[in-house]
Write a protein that holds these residues in place. Sequence first.
Motif, PDB file in Angstrom:
ATOM      1  N   THR A   1       0.957  -1.275  -0.088  1.00 34.43           N
ATOM      2  CA  THR A   1       0.108  -0.005   0.041  1.00 34.43           C
ATOM      3  C   THR A   1       0.731   1.244   0.110  1.00 34.43           C
ATOM      4  N   ILE A   2       1.926   1.372   0.790  1.00 27.41           N
ATOM      5  CA  ILE A   2       2.760   2.472   0.926  1.00 27.41           C
ATOM      6  C   ILE A   2       3.405   2.615  -0.404  1.00 27.41           C
ATOM      7  N   GLY A   3       3.662   1.416  -1.191  1.00 28.43           N
ATOM      8  CA  GLY A   3       4.630   1.764  -2.509  1.00 28.43           C
ATOM      9  C   GLY A   3       3.474   2.247  -3.489  1.00 28.43           C
ATOM     10  N   ILE A   4       2.436   1.731  -3.380  1.00 30.06           N
ATOM     11  CA  ILE A   4       1.486   2.426  -4.470  1.00 30.06           C
ATOM     12  C   ILE A   4       0.887   3.645  -4.127  1.00 30.06           C
ATOM     13  N   LEU A   5       0.905   4.001  -2.973  1.00 33.16           N
ATOM     14  CA  LEU A   5       0.632   5.753  -2.508  1.00 33.16           C
ATOM     15  C   LEU A   5       1.826   6.472  -3.017  1.00 33.16           C
ATOM     16  N   ILE A   6       2.834   5.934  -2.582  1.00 34.33           N
ATOM     17  CA  ILE A   6       4.189   6.915  -3.071  1.00 34.33           C
ATOM     18  C   ILE A   6       4.275   6.900  -4.551  1.00 34.33           C
ATOM     19  N   TYR A   7       3.969   6.007  -5.250  1.00 36.58           N
ATOM     20  CA  TYR A   7       3.917   6.017  -6.843  1.00 36.58           C
ATOM     21  C   TYR A   7       2.888   6.675  -7.348  1.00 36.58           C
ATOM     22  N   THR A   8       1.869   6.817  -6.840  1.00 34.35           N
ATOM     23  CA  THR A   8       0.611   7.474  -7.384  1.00 34.35           C
ATOM     24  C   THR A   8       0.345   8.915  -6.925  1.00 34.35           C
ATOM     25  N   GLN A   9       1.038   9.367  -5.825  1.00 36.35           N
ATOM     26  CA  GLN A   9       0.815  10.465  -5.102  1.00 36.35           C
ATOM     27  C   GLN A   9       2.468  10.987  -5.022  1.00 36.35           C
ATOM     28  N   ARG A  10       3.191  10.463  -6.082  1.00 39.66           N
ATOM     29  CA  ARG A  10       4.572  11.218  -5.969  1.00 39.66           C
ATOM     30  C   ARG A  10       4.865  12.617  -6.384  1.00 39.66           C
ATOM     31  N   THR A  11       3.892  13.147  -7.076  1.00 35.06           N
ATOM     32  CA  THR A  11       3.772  14.480  -7.599  1.00 35.06           C
ATOM     33  C   THR A  11       3.307  15.483  -6.131  1.00 35.06           C
ATOM     34  N   ARG A  12       2.199  15.029  -5.408  1.00 36.18           N
ATOM     35  CA  ARG A  12       1.610  15.788  -4.359  1.00 36.18           C
ATOM     36  C   ARG A  12       2.754  15.576  -3.136  1.00 36.18           C
ATOM     37  N   LEU A  13       3.347  14.368  -3.007  1.00 33.96           N
ATOM     38  CA  LEU A  13       4.225  14.178  -1.953  1.00 33.96           C
ATOM     39  C   LEU A  13       5.569  15.051  -2.333  1.00 33.96           C
ATOM     40  N   GLU A  14       6.035  15.336  -3.559  1.00 32.27           N
ATOM     41  CA  GLU A  14       7.135  16.092  -3.721  1.00 32.27           C
ATOM     42  C   GLU A  14       7.140  17.589  -3.482  1.00 32.27           C
ATOM     43  N   ARG A  15       5.727  17.939  -3.719  1.00 25.42           N
ATOM     44  CA  ARG A  15       5.180  19.322  -3.384  1.00 25.42           C
ATOM     45  C   ARG A  15       5.232  19.611  -1.763  1.00 25.42           C
ATOM     46  N   ARG A  16       4.661  18.526  -1.125  1.00 22.70           N
ATOM     47  CA  ARG A  16       4.579  18.673   0.472  1.00 22.70           C
ATOM     48  C   ARG A  16       6.016  18.689   1.061  1.00 22.70           C
ATOM     49  N   VAL A  17       6.692  18.156   0.552  1.00 24.28           N
ATOM     50  CA  VAL A  17       8.420  18.021   1.047  1.00 24.28           C
ATOM     51  C   VAL A  17       8.973  19.398   0.772  1.00 24.28           C
ATOM     52  N   GLN A  18       8.423  19.836  -0.611  1.00 26.80           N
ATOM     53  CA  GLN A  18       9.245  21.296  -0.854  1.00 26.80           C
ATOM     54  C   GLN A  18       8.623  22.382   0.024  1.00 26.80           C
TER      55      GLN A  18
END
Length: 291
Positions: A123-140
Amino acid sequence: MDTCEGPPIVSLAPTYPKEKMSAQESCLSLIKYFLFVFNLFFFVLGSLFFCFGIWVLIDKTSFAFFMGLSFMPLQTWAKVLAVSGVLTMTLALLGCLGALKELRCLLGLYFGMLLLLFATQITIGILIYTQRTRLERRVQELVLQTIQGYGANLGDTAAEENWDYTQFQLRCCGWHSPRDWISARMLKGNESEGPLVPCSCYNSTATNDSSSYDKLLSQHMGTADLCTLPAKAPYYREGCAQSLRKWLHNNLISIVAICLGAGLLELSFMTLSIFLCRNLDHVYDRLARYR
């Protein structure tokens, strides 16, 4: 005097060749001890993780604790090691006892925990792959907030120390570029000397003159390791966003191999545990009837 004799009693229990029963028993014994030995290894490994993490956190006379006072990532990793050690020991203990004592309840619980762990990882792997753009924006956003507020709150420096450690390891400065630090409101510095940046941006390997770095560092000893950035100072020119993408690209094969190896190992243990759990009682019941 005639005696009435009934029909002979025929046993309805199936009979099995002795060689077949012996092979099944040997197979289950092999699986049982295989699970026991490997889970015993992981129990020892988990105990080592736990002991090392606790040692870093509580031993105030150790070098590791001294380093942890300066590097928050070391304390964070120590806590992660301690928690992962406890989880590993718990899971391995269930596997050891379930296999050695042939307890179906423990084997079932062991299988369920492995299945939950495997499903969580997927589940974590799928979420990271599908939400990678949002995750990168949040990290930024988090990184830029840390940069803009750098040095504002001296009582809470965990995020700043973590980001300093990241810049030091990835050999980068800022998120997009060193200009992120130059625009920070807390780090304006003296115009004659140059803007202030964390010393983790300073590229000490780019010059053989180590005294220049000591001089820059000593100018701001009381301000969270800030250094002046003259025009010709050797500092990392690349932002950490680009460095992080390069690191992921260069280590993609290793990351995928580790994830696949861990997943296959978990699937193997799940298969063996559920096979042993489902067939153990049935085989021994047939052995009892055969004997």
